[in-house]
Design an enzyme around this catalytic site. Structure first.
Site, mmCIF file in Angstrom:
data_model
loop_
_atom_site.group_PDB
_atom_site.id
_atom_site.type_symbol
_atom_site.label_atom_id
_atom_site.label_comp_id
_atom_site.label_asym_id
_atom_site.label_seq_id
_atom_site.Cartn_x
_atom_site.Cartn_y
_atom_site.Cartn_z
ATOM 1 N N HIS A 193 -1.187 -2.587 -30.907
ATOM 2 C CA HIS A 193 -2.235 -1.318 -31.459
ATOM 3 C C HIS A 193 -1.693 -0.616 -32.575
ATOM 4 C CE1 HIS A 193 -4.431 -2.276 -27.723
ATOM 5 N NE2 HIS A 193 -5.384 -1.808 -28.238
ATOM 6 N N LYS B 147 -2.170 5.490 -31.517
ATOM 7 C CA LYS B 147 -2.679 5.223 -30.026
ATOM 8 C C LYS B 147 -1.904 6.073 -28.984
ATOM 9 C CE LYS B 147 -4.390 1.785 -26.430
ATOM 10 N NZ LYS B 147 -5.531 2.724 -26.228
HETATM 11 N N1 LIG Z 1 -13.197 0.913 -25.143
HETATM 12 C C1 LIG Z 1 -12.842 0.621 -26.180
HETATM 13 O O1 LIG Z 1 -13.449 -0.533 -26.575
HETATM 14 C C2 LIG Z 1 -12.206 1.212 -27.355
HETATM 15 C C3 LIG Z 1 -11.625 2.459 -26.675
HETATM 16 N N2 LIG Z 1 -10.859 3.236 -27.229
HETATM 17 C C4 LIG Z 1 -10.323 4.488 -26.855
HETATM 18 O O2 LIG Z 1 -11.180 5.635 -27.430
HETATM 19 C C5 LIG Z 1 -10.437 6.955 -27.578
HETATM 20 C C6 LIG Z 1 -10.781 7.217 -28.764
HETATM 21 O O3 LIG Z 1 -10.161 6.515 -29.683
HETATM 22 P P1 LIG Z 1 -9.800 6.793 -31.093
HETATM 23 O O4 LIG Z 1 -11.386 7.201 -31.739
HETATM 24 O O5 LIG Z 1 -9.020 5.630 -32.030
HETATM 25 O O6 LIG Z 1 -9.206 7.976 -31.365
HETATM 26 P P2 LIG Z 1 -9.198 9.260 -32.245
HETATM 27 O O7 LIG Z 1 -7.805 10.123 -32.278
HETATM 28 O O8 LIG Z 1 -9.426 8.877 -33.714
HETATM 29 O O9 LIG Z 1 -10.339 10.246 -31.783
HETATM 30 C C7 LIG Z 1 -10.403 10.900 -30.644
HETATM 31 C C8 LIG Z 1 -11.276 12.187 -30.994
HETATM 32 O O10 LIG Z 1 -11.513 12.845 -29.729
HETATM 33 C C9 LIG Z 1 -11.299 14.415 -30.038
HETATM 34 N N3 LIG Z 1 -10.878 15.056 -29.011
HETATM 35 C C10 LIG Z 1 -9.687 15.326 -28.528
HETATM 36 N N4 LIG Z 1 -9.885 16.091 -27.613
HETATM 37 C C11 LIG Z 1 -11.360 16.605 -27.567
HETATM 38 C C12 LIG Z 1 -11.989 17.428 -26.702
HETATM 39 N N5 LIG Z 1 -11.418 18.173 -25.909
HETATM 40 N N6 LIG Z 1 -13.225 17.502 -26.876
HETATM 41 C C13 LIG Z 1 -13.976 16.854 -27.749
HETATM 42 N N7 LIG Z 1 -13.236 16.097 -28.510
HETATM 43 C C14 LIG Z 1 -11.913 15.986 -28.363
HETATM 44 C C15 LIG Z 1 -10.148 14.375 -31.096
HETATM 45 O O11 LIG Z 1 -10.171 15.541 -31.882
HETATM 46 P P3 LIG Z 1 -8.839 15.903 -32.888
HETATM 47 O O12 LIG Z 1 -9.180 15.078 -34.200
HETATM 48 O O13 LIG Z 1 -8.948 17.482 -33.244
HETATM 49 O O14 LIG Z 1 -7.686 15.543 -32.114
HETATM 50 C C16 LIG Z 1 -10.764 13.178 -32.003
HETATM 51 O O15 LIG Z 1 -11.526 13.615 -32.995
HETATM 52 C C17 LIG Z 1 -8.942 6.294 -26.969
HETATM 53 O O16 LIG Z 1 -8.843 6.739 -25.661
HETATM 54 C C18 LIG Z 1 -8.801 4.930 -27.277
HETATM 55 O O17 LIG Z 1 -7.866 4.079 -26.400
HETATM 56 C C19 LIG Z 1 -10.675 2.962 -28.795
HETATM 57 C C20 LIG Z 1 -11.243 1.831 -29.544
HETATM 58 C C21 LIG Z 1 -12.021 1.061 -28.672
HETATM 59 O O1 LIG Z 2 -6.922 2.989 -28.973
HETATM 60 C C1 LIG Z 2 -7.448 1.759 -29.213
HETATM 61 O O2 LIG Z 2 -7.834 1.728 -30.437
HETATM 62 C C2 LIG Z 2 -7.882 0.982 -28.207
HETATM 63 N N1 LIG Z 2 -8.275 1.260 -27.016
HETATM 64 C C3 LIG Z 2 -8.661 0.434 -25.836
HETATM 65 C C4 LIG Z 2 -7.451 0.030 -25.186
HETATM 66 O O3 LIG Z 2 -6.649 0.794 -24.528
HETATM 67 O O4 LIG Z 2 -7.509 -1.062 -24.744
HETATM 68 C C5 LIG Z 2 -9.476 -0.814 -26.383
HETATM 69 C C6 LIG Z 2 -8.872 -1.228 -27.565
HETATM 70 O O5 LIG Z 2 -7.813 -2.113 -27.258
HETATM 71 C C7 LIG Z 2 -8.790 -0.193 -28.687
#
Ligand SMILES: NC(=O)C1=CN([C@@H]2O[C@H](COP(=O)(O)OP(=O)(O)OC[C@H]3O[C@@H](n4cnc5c(N)ncnc54)[C@H](OP(=O)(O)O)[C@@H]3O)[C@@H](O)[C@H]2O)C=CC1
Ligand SMILES: O=C(O)C1=N[C@H](C(=O)O)C[C@H](O)C1
Length: 268
Positions: free
Chosen positions: A157, A161
């Site tokens: 990743h 992350k």
């Molecule tokens: N299931 C799937 O297919 C996927 C899952 N993911 C998961 O999704 C999550 C987000 O990933 P990603 O978008 O890359 O991460 P980012 O860091 O880009 O986004 C996370 C966001 O959440 C915000 N945040 C943190 N704390 C809070 C809070 N208390 N209230 C509201 N917002 C909050 C952050 O704010 P700030 O910018 O201020 O820190 C940021 O804007 C991760 O857990 C990742 O592993 C990611 C990709 C695919």
């Molecule tokens: O943090 C990410 O980017 C992603 N998180 C998810 C995970 O923890 O598996 C899904 C995907 O791999 C992207």
């Protein structure tokens, strides 16, 4: 066929995934963004934030106030594990169906949320990976593990992350555990001369987490047997790859009254 409008709250709207989800909602006729939960910008509108779609939806910093004041059907959470867990509980308690992509929940947390969802009769989805190809990769890995029980998972990743191993790797290991007897892999006397060299240990199979700039989300599951190797591999090259799964989950959760952990449970 005209579909009923689904009113959606997005938590984490400025994030890599959250902003992609806002675009999905924007281009989907029967999806309506009714509010967002962020840790800043409370009281502003989504359209006030540079780079986000034009939407009048109000941003709340207080998730409870948001759920009390806004009528919504679904909460999409794409934040961080501690927050995602709290949001999910709150949503279920308010009768709002959570669709959660946030990774890093413990097994106990998933169990607790399953119980809460069942008790309240409020459908919920936790999707360790929304990419359809990744879901297939996990299912194929489970199938292969019946015949090739010696297996190592390598997930790669981007270096922003927070959680390791990834939610996808954890889920893959859990699916493999359903068909694989615990067995220590490698030489019985092997020793790590640098801690962590052999990766995380799940019933004797290993998970290795790579974090590098330039990567998005990638996983290979490598099966070894005397004289042969079999690999199942998936790559997400951008976050648009996750959006068909988010769309499907939002549609399906509306008809559910229990929690599904993994998109494979809702794919037909
Ligand atoms: N299931 C799937 O297919 C996927 C899952 N993911 C998961 O999704 C999550 C987000 O990933 P990603 O978008 O890359 O991460 P980012 O860091 O880009 O986004 C996370 C966001 O959440 C915000 N945040 C943190 N704390 C809070 C809070 N208390 N209230 C509201 N917002 C909050 C952050 O704010 P700030 O910018 O201020 O820190 C940021 O804007 C991760 O857990 C990742 O592993 C990611 C990709 C695919
Ligand atoms: O943090 C990410 O980017 C992603 N998180 C998810 C995970 O923890 O598996 C899904 C995907 O791999 C992207």
């Amino acid at each position: 066929m005209i579909k009923d409008t689904i009113r959606i709250i997005v938590a984490g709207p400025r994030g890599r995934m959250g902003s992609e989800a806002l675009q999905l909602i924007d281009r989907t006729a029967h999806f309506d963004l009714v509010a967002a939960i962020d840790r800043k910008n409370g009281g502003k509108r989504i359209s006030d934030i540079d780079g986000l779609p034009s939407s009048d939806a109000v941003i709340y910093e207080d998730a409870k106030a948001c759920l009390n004041e806004v009528k919504a059907d679904v909460l999409i959470d794409l934040t961080i594990p501690e927050t995602g867990y709290k949001h999910m509980k709150l949503a279920i308690e308010h009768g709002v169906r959570p669709v959660v992509g946030t990774s890093g929940f413990t097994e106990e947390q998933v169990k607790e949320l399953e119980n809460l969802s069942e008790e309240k009769g409020v459908g919920a989805i936790i999707a360790p990976n929304f990419a359809i190809g990744a879901v297939l990769m996990m299912q194929f890995a489970k199938q292969a593990a019946k015949y090739f029980p010696t297996v190592e998972i390598i997930e790669k990743h981007h270096d922003q992350k927070l959680d390791a191993p990834s939610g996808t790797a954890v889920k893959t290991a859990q699916l493999i555990q359903e068909v694989r007897e615990p067995a220590k892999q490698g030489h019985p006397d092997e020793k790590e001369t640098i801690t962590g060299a052999r990766g995380a240990d799940v019933d004797g199979m290993r998970i290795h987490s790579v974090r590098l700039p330039g990567l998005v989300a990638h996983q290979e599951v490598i099966f070894g047997a005397p004289g042969e190797q079999f690999t199942v591999k998936h790559d997400s090259f951008n976050r648009a790859s996750f959006m068909s799964g988010v769309e499907l989950a939002v549609e399906r959760v509306m008809k559910m009254d229990i929690l599904a952990y993994g998109l494979e449970n809702i794919l037909e």
